[in-house]
Write a protein that holds these residues in place. Structure first.
Motif, PDB file in Angstrom:
ATOM      1  N   VAL A  55      21.646  28.809 -48.100  1.00  0.00           N
ATOM      2  CA  VAL A  55      22.894  28.900 -47.337  1.00  0.00           C
ATOM      3  C   VAL A  55      23.941  28.035 -47.909  1.00  0.00           C
ATOM      4  N   VAL A  56      25.212  28.183 -47.513  1.00  0.00           N
ATOM      5  CA  VAL A  56      26.256  27.587 -47.777  1.00  0.00           C
ATOM      6  C   VAL A  56      26.344  26.568 -46.754  1.00  0.00           C
ATOM      7  N   VAL A  57      26.359  25.082 -47.176  1.00  0.00           N
ATOM      8  CA  VAL A  57      26.720  24.162 -46.318  1.00  0.00           C
ATOM      9  C   VAL A  57      28.019  23.675 -46.166  1.00  0.00           C
ATOM     10  N   HIS A  58      28.722  23.439 -45.214  1.00  0.00           N
ATOM     11  CA  HIS A  58      30.091  23.164 -45.080  1.00  0.00           C
ATOM     12  C   HIS A  58      30.235  21.891 -44.016  1.00  0.00           C
ATOM     13  N   ALA A  59      30.384  20.638 -44.709  1.00  0.00           N
ATOM     14  CA  ALA A  59      30.611  19.685 -44.056  1.00  0.00           C
ATOM     15  C   ALA A  59      31.951  19.125 -44.089  1.00  0.00           C
ATOM     16  N   GLY A  60      32.516  19.214 -42.818  1.00  0.00           N
ATOM     17  CA  GLY A  60      33.906  19.181 -42.461  1.00  0.00           C
ATOM     18  C   GLY A  60      34.272  17.981 -41.421  1.00  0.00           C
ATOM     19  N   VAL A  61      35.660  17.639 -41.384  1.00  0.00           N
ATOM     20  CA  VAL A  61      35.960  16.636 -40.488  1.00  0.00           C
ATOM     21  C   VAL A  61      37.447  17.235 -40.072  1.00  0.00           C
ATOM     22  N   THR A  62      37.468  17.228 -38.616  1.00  0.00           N
ATOM     23  CA  THR A  62      38.929  17.651 -38.031  1.00  0.00           C
ATOM     24  C   THR A  62      39.870  16.950 -38.482  1.00  0.00           C
ATOM     25  N   VAL A  63      40.968  17.433 -39.044  1.00  0.00           N
ATOM     26  CA  VAL A  63      42.211  16.864 -39.650  1.00  0.00           C
ATOM     27  C   VAL A  63      43.490  17.640 -38.936  1.00  0.00           C
ATOM     28  N   ALA A  64      44.609  17.044 -39.124  1.00  0.00           N
ATOM     29  CA  ALA A  64      45.971  17.408 -38.752  1.00  0.00           C
ATOM     30  C   ALA A  64      46.875  17.289 -39.797  1.00  0.00           C
TER      31      ALA A  64
END
Length: 274
Positions: free
Chosen positions: A185-194
């Motif tokens: 699986v592709v793992v996406h590690a993200g954080v909310t940004v503006a």
């Protein structure tokens, strides 16, 4: 001198091992009776025997051991061999530790199966969100496969955002998608940004679309034990006539990398009617 039996007892090895070492020329006896074939060893040969055993216990092959005890390997080469062995053992310990944690989590999940409830599952719409993220590939979707892949991504993500002077604008979010290559699986590690997604940065800025209907539940504790909460979601989805669309999204409401047992995570699975 000592007979082979006496020498074996002194060296705390088997007679069979001494015969093998003699056969391959690693530790020949000091003398052999020409009439009986009995082997005899000197006390000073214990030093070589002890070095052989110590090097074997470090994981070196007998050929490598022979080179070391015969002084055919210099200090630099020996240091390199031992460092490589240390790295191999450390990797094995880490893998076994992760496997043990997974087993313990499974046991706890089994023990609580009869007491699990779906009352805390909430069906809701998920608003669109913009995230900055890094990606990697994990061998599978199980926690022991995901954890070592996703954990290094977040420190690197935050480091890059700090260098770009981009502050987080909301919680961290992990999401997954199939690679089309077996269980990987592709793992996406993200954080909310503006921020403007077109700005040049060394992270991807992605707009996650709204999810019209998602079954959600709040998981308390380490993500190594997330299976028990996933089971709650699965039961709710089945009992209410839905089907799951894709993998669960993980929204880290309280991200505690140093104390994962204190973490709070909302699991969100897009669902649709059967």
């Amino acid at each position: 001198m000592f007979t082979i039996g006496e020498f074996a007892r002194l060296g705390r090895v088997s007679v069979r091992m001494l015969r093998h070492y003699d056969g391959i020329g690693l530790l020949p006896p000091a003398a052999v009776d020409p009439f009986t074939g009995y082997r005899y060893y000197r006390a000073d040969q214990l030093r070589r025997l002890n070095r052989v055993i110590a090097l074997k216990e470090l994981g070196l092959t007998l050929e490598q051991v022979r080179a070391v005890v015969d002084d055919a390997v210099d200090v630099g080469e020996l240091r390199g061999m031992l460092r490589l062995r240390r790295a191999e053992l450390a990797a094995r310990v880490a893998a076994d530790t992760a496997r043990l944690a997974g087993i313990e989590a499974r046991l706890r999940m089994i023990e609580t199966e009869g007491r699990m409830t779906t009352e805390d599952v909430v069906l809701k719409e998920i608003a669109p969100v913009r995230v900055a993220e890094l990606t990697a590939v994990a061998a599978g979707y199980d926690a022991p496969d995901i954890s070592p892949v996703i954990q290094p991504l977040y420190p690197e993500l935050f480091r890059r955002l700090a260098n770009a002077h981009v502050p987080p604008a909301g919680p961290t979010i992990a999401r997954y998608e199939p690679t089309g290559d077996g269980d990987a699986v592709v793992v996406h590690a993200g954080v909310t940004v503006a921020v403007d997604p077109s700005a040049a940065r060394d992270v991807a800025v992605v707009d996650l679309p709204a999810v019209p209907a998602a079954a959600t539940v709040v998981h308390h504790g380490s993500m190594d034990e997330v299976d028990r909460s996933m089971q709650v979601l699965a039961r709710w989805i089945e009992e209410n006539g839905y089907r799951a669309d894709g993998y669960a999204r993980e929204v880290y409401l309280d991200y505690c990398p140093d104390e994962p047992e204190k973490g709070v995570t909302e699991l969100q699975i897009a669902v649709s009617r059967r």
